[in-house]
Structures are given as structure tokens and as C-alpha cells.
Scaffold this active site. Structure first.
Site, mmCIF file in Angstrom:
data_model
loop_
_atom_site.group_PDB
_atom_site.id
_atom_site.type_symbol
_atom_site.label_atom_id
_atom_site.label_comp_id
_atom_site.label_asym_id
_atom_site.label_seq_id
_atom_site.Cartn_x
_atom_site.Cartn_y
_atom_site.Cartn_z
ATOM 1 N N GLN A 38 -94.028 43.915 -53.377
ATOM 2 C CA GLN A 38 -92.772 44.546 -53.816
ATOM 3 C C GLN A 38 -91.659 44.375 -52.776
ATOM 4 O O GLN A 38 -90.561 44.910 -52.954
ATOM 5 C CB GLN A 38 -92.991 46.046 -54.106
ATOM 6 C CG GLN A 38 -93.992 46.328 -55.206
ATOM 7 C CD GLN A 38 -93.473 45.963 -56.602
ATOM 8 O OE1 GLN A 38 -92.286 45.682 -56.801
ATOM 9 N NE2 GLN A 38 -94.372 45.952 -57.581
ATOM 10 N N CYS A 80 -100.415 48.951 -63.228
ATOM 11 C CA CYS A 80 -101.860 48.803 -63.075
ATOM 12 C C CYS A 80 -102.590 50.122 -63.213
ATOM 13 O O CYS A 80 -103.784 50.157 -63.443
ATOM 14 C CB CYS A 80 -102.195 48.186 -61.724
ATOM 15 S SG CYS A 80 -101.456 46.599 -61.566
ATOM 16 N N ALA A 129 -101.465 38.503 -56.752
ATOM 17 C CA ALA A 129 -101.717 39.374 -55.608
ATOM 18 C C ALA A 129 -103.046 40.118 -55.696
ATOM 19 O O ALA A 129 -103.599 40.495 -54.667
ATOM 20 C CB ALA A 129 -100.571 40.360 -55.452
HETATM 21 N N1 PMP Z 1 -99.788 44.862 -54.957
HETATM 22 C C1 PMP Z 1 -98.698 45.511 -55.382
HETATM 23 C C2 PMP Z 1 -97.940 46.366 -54.427
HETATM 24 C C3 PMP Z 1 -98.288 45.381 -56.721
HETATM 25 O O1 PMP Z 1 -97.196 46.038 -57.142
HETATM 26 C C4 PMP Z 1 -99.038 44.553 -57.593
HETATM 27 C C5 PMP Z 1 -98.634 44.399 -59.044
HETATM 28 N N2 PMP Z 1 -98.695 45.596 -59.787
HETATM 29 C C6 PMP Z 1 -100.172 43.888 -57.094
HETATM 30 C C7 PMP Z 1 -100.502 44.072 -55.764
HETATM 31 C C8 PMP Z 1 -101.014 43.000 -57.979
HETATM 32 O O2 PMP Z 1 -100.308 41.832 -58.302
HETATM 33 P P1 PMP Z 1 -100.770 40.843 -59.476
HETATM 34 O O3 PMP Z 1 -100.170 41.397 -60.735
HETATM 35 O O4 PMP Z 1 -100.192 39.526 -59.093
HETATM 36 O O5 PMP Z 1 -102.249 40.811 -59.494
#
Ligand code: PMP
Length: 384
Positions: A179, A323, A69
Site C-alpha cells: 500500500q 481480504c 503480494a
Molecule cells: N499486503 C497488503 C498490505 C495488501 O493490502 C494486500 C492486498 N489486499 C496484500 C498484501 C496481498 O496482495 P495480493 O492481492 O497481490 O495477493
């Protein structure tokens, strides 16, 4: 250890792990090669794309396979901004987006785009009428998440999509669905979504894979230069084992959405009731939010200290989102909801999956009680 961090990542299905190994072993050809092993690999991708598309009720040609994502959100936001800049340079998003959306918008601001960051109310909700009044003739893109990754707040996407397209039918509507997929019904048509991002490792699929849905007719400027994979939108040799395994996880997640809402929803209801009856805790998640996320503040405590104390009791939770958990700043999302710096610095996120049980929940509640009473002296110190 009991895992309560499903919003950060999920345990892959056995079928996902087996598929990855099998495809890696047997189908290692490059789908761009024109010999039989290349064709075989290309067929696997075609089939995976069809399964991903049917799990979203869209056409296979509308599915872009990505590395997750973060890539999907960057591709959607920067790709749409570059593609449509001749129409205007105004973008609308919210104050509570994931960093892959929020920071993409900040990066565009530095390049001369104008970004409106919509506020949210005390429950973390965007007001569709506020969005409608922010939309202008030169608004090329609106990006709003389905479910917030820290609190579980669910945005009224049908109302937002309707208000947006009435105010400016040309504005591209992007939804970060990470989510929400597998946790709540997904209705891309009803929401009038043009772009929709998801990530496989949040739905028990492999890490490093995801989907960006792109409605037919919407154009994106590619961010990578190179080969012509993914209709020229994403150069680079495809992650075939990952994509095949992701398609299986997507199918299972879509089929199990109702069961997820029911089973995990029952755990959440129990946890919310317990938190409400425990003095000194402040809830940042509500009944109407997604089933899997409960965010709670322990004013006067440091979230990291609480997290590690809970870990000593065998419980793995998280502070903020994975993150942003390495930054020591209070949660931007909770501050946007009007929480105090203390509440936003003392919040933990408990995120559940179908692998959690009622017995797990009882143990979590006992661990929370033990951790809070152990940390009570520190808390009084902190509140002075
Ligand atoms: N958007 C949301 C709402 C997320 O929770 C996350 C994951 N923490 C991401 C984007 C990023 O996803 P990815 O780990 O696949 O890069």
C-alpha cells in the site's frame, strides 16, 4: 457508481490492458525454450525485470517476479524462516499485518517457530524502541508493513530498520510495501530493507503479478519445487504478459508518486475535515497517514449495512480490507489500536485514487449524510 476501493484493487491503465493483449497475442513462446520465440519471450522478461528494478532503484538480479503480494509475503517469510532456522527460530512482526504476513507467521508458530506480535498505539504506529527491545540473538526475521491497508498508518521504517540492525545486524528485515509503492517515496536503502513485497493490481497494473525485492546476499528457501525459473526461487512458467504490463504500471506509479500525494492528499484533507465536523463519527485514520485511505467508524451501526446503503447511493466502499471483509469478526487492526468492538465492527474504509475528483467527494459526503440519517433509527436500536 463511484469507486472508493482503491486499496482493494485499482482500474488498470489503458496501456496495461493493451500491453497484456499484445504480448499474449504475439509473444506466447515459453522463455525456457531455446528457439527464437523462446528467446524473444526471455528478452521481454529481462526488459520487464530491468524496468521493475529501476522503479525501485535496485539491481535487476534483486527482483523476483511473483504472482502478487500474497505469494511474495509467503515466499519472504516462510522462505527466510526455513533458510535461516539454523541461526534461530524467533520472528517479530506486528498485530496489524495483512493476513498474508500474519497468517504466515501463525503457520510458522505451529511448526515450532516463536513469533512476537508487536503492539501498536492508538494511531496504529509501532514504536521502534519496542522493536529494539524485542530483538534477540536468535531473531532471524522481522516483518513490518509500510502502509496499513485498513487505516493508511505509515510506519517509521527508517527508525525501525536502524534500531533493528543495531540490535542484530544479521536479522533479515522484510517490508510489505503493497500500500506504499506509488503512494509514498520508497527508500529501501535508508530503511535497511532486505526483502520488500509489492503487488501490481494496487498500482493500476494487472492482477496476479507482483515483485519480491531480495537484497543481494540474502538467501531464501524456495517454496515450490519444479523448474529453475527466477533463479530457482519460483518454479513455473513465467506470466510474460503480466510481467511486461506490471513493469509499465510500476514505472508510471513511481513517476506519479508526487502527483498522487498532492492530488489524493487534497481529497483526503477535505474528507477528514468533513468527518471531524460530522457528529457521531470516529476517525481511525490521521493526517500523517498515506493519502489514499480513510477509515471511519459509525458506532452503533453494522459496517455491512452501511456499505450496502452507500452502494444504493452509488458509492462503492469497503469494510476492513478486501481480504478479510468476508469474515464477520471485528477488524483485528482496529482492535489492536485500542478501538472498542463496536467501533471495530462499524468501520468502513474509503480508499481513493487519482481517478476520483472533488465532485466525487461532494457526492460521497452527501451519500454518507443520507445513509447515516436513513440508518439512524437502526443505530439507536443497536445502541440500546
Ligand atoms: N499486503 C497488503 C498490505 C495488501 O493490502 C494486500 C492486498 N489486499 C496484500 C498484501 C496481498 O496482495 P495480493 O492481492 O497481490 O495477493
Amino acid at each position: 457508481m463511484i469507486y472508493w476501493d482503491h486499496a482493494a484493487s485499482t482500474p488498470p491503465y489503458d496501456e496495461v490492458i493493451q500491453t497484456m493483449a499484445e504480448v499474449m497475442k504475439k509473444h506466447y513462446g515459453n522463455p525456457s525454450s531455446i528457439h527464437s520465440m523462446g528467446e524473444d519471450a526471455a528478452k521481454l522478461i529481462k526488459r520487464a525485470r530491468e524496468v521493475c528494478a529501476s522503479s525501485l532503484n535496485v539491481k535487476p538480479s534483486e527482483v523476483i517476479l511473483t504472482s502478487g503480494a500474497t505469494e511474495g509475503n509467503n515466499m519472504a517469510i516462510k522462505g527466510a524462516a526455513l533458510q535461516y532456522e539454523s541461526r534461530g527460530k524467533h520472528i517479530i512482526t506486528t498485530r496489524i499485518e495483512h493476513p498474508s504476513v500474519y497468517d504466515s507467521c501463525l503457520a510458522l508458530e505451529k511448526q515450532g517457530y516463536e513469533v512476537t506480535f508487536l503492539p501498536v498505539d492508538g494511531k496504529g504506529m509501532v514504536d521502534p524502541s519496542e522493536l529494539a527491545s524485542a530483538v534477540r540473538k536468535d531473531t532471524i526475521l522481522v516483518s513490518i508493513m509500510h502502509v496499513n491497508n485498513e487505516t493508511g498508518a505509515v510506519q517509521p521504517l527508517a527508525e525501525i530498520g536502524h534500531a533493528l540492525k543495531q540490535a542484530n545486524p544479521l536479522t533479515v528485515f522484510h517490508i510489505d510495501g503493497v500500500q506504499g509503492f506509488g503512494k509514498l517515496p520508497v527508500r529501501l536503502d535508508e530503511w535497511k530493507a532486505d526483502l520488500y513485497t509489492l503487488s501490481a493490481h494496487k498500482i493500476r497494473g494487472p492482477k496476479g503479478t507482483g515483485v519480491l525485492y531480495k537484497r543481494e546476499g540474502i538467501m531464501l528457501h524456495p517454496l515450490l519445487s519444479g523448474g529453475k525459473q527466477e533463479s530457482g526461487l519460483r518454479a513455473g512458467t513465467e506470466n510474460i504478459p503480466g510481467f511486461v504490463a506490471m513493469s509499465k504500471a510500476m514505472r508510471m506509479a513511481a513517476e506519479q508518486t508526487d502527483a498522487f500525494m498532492k492530488e489524493v492528499g487534497a481529497l483526503k484533507a477535505g474528507l477528514l475535515a468533513w468527518i471531524r465536523n460530522t457528529p457521531g463519527l470516529e476517525l481511525n485514520s490521521f493526517e500523517e497517514g498515506a493519502a489514499h485511505i480513510v477509515n471511519v467508524s459509525f458506532p452503533g451501526m453494522k459496517a455491512e449495512v452501511l456499505l450496502h446503503t452507500l452502494e444504493e447511493h452509488g458509492m462503492l466502499v469497503s469494510t476492513k480490507s478486501a481480504c478479510s471483509s468476508k469474515t464477520s469478526e471485528p477488524s483485528r487492526v482496529l482492535l489492536a489500536m485500542g478501538r472498542s468492538v463496536d467501533a471495530a465492527s462499524s468501520a468502513i474504509r474509503i480508499s481513493m485514487g487519482m481517478t476520483n475528483t472533488q465532485q466525487d467527494l461532494n457526492k460521497l459526503q452527501m451519500a454518507l449524510e443520507a445513509a447515516v440519517s436513513r440508518l439512524q433509527p437502526l443505530r439507536q436500536e443497536g445502541m440500546k
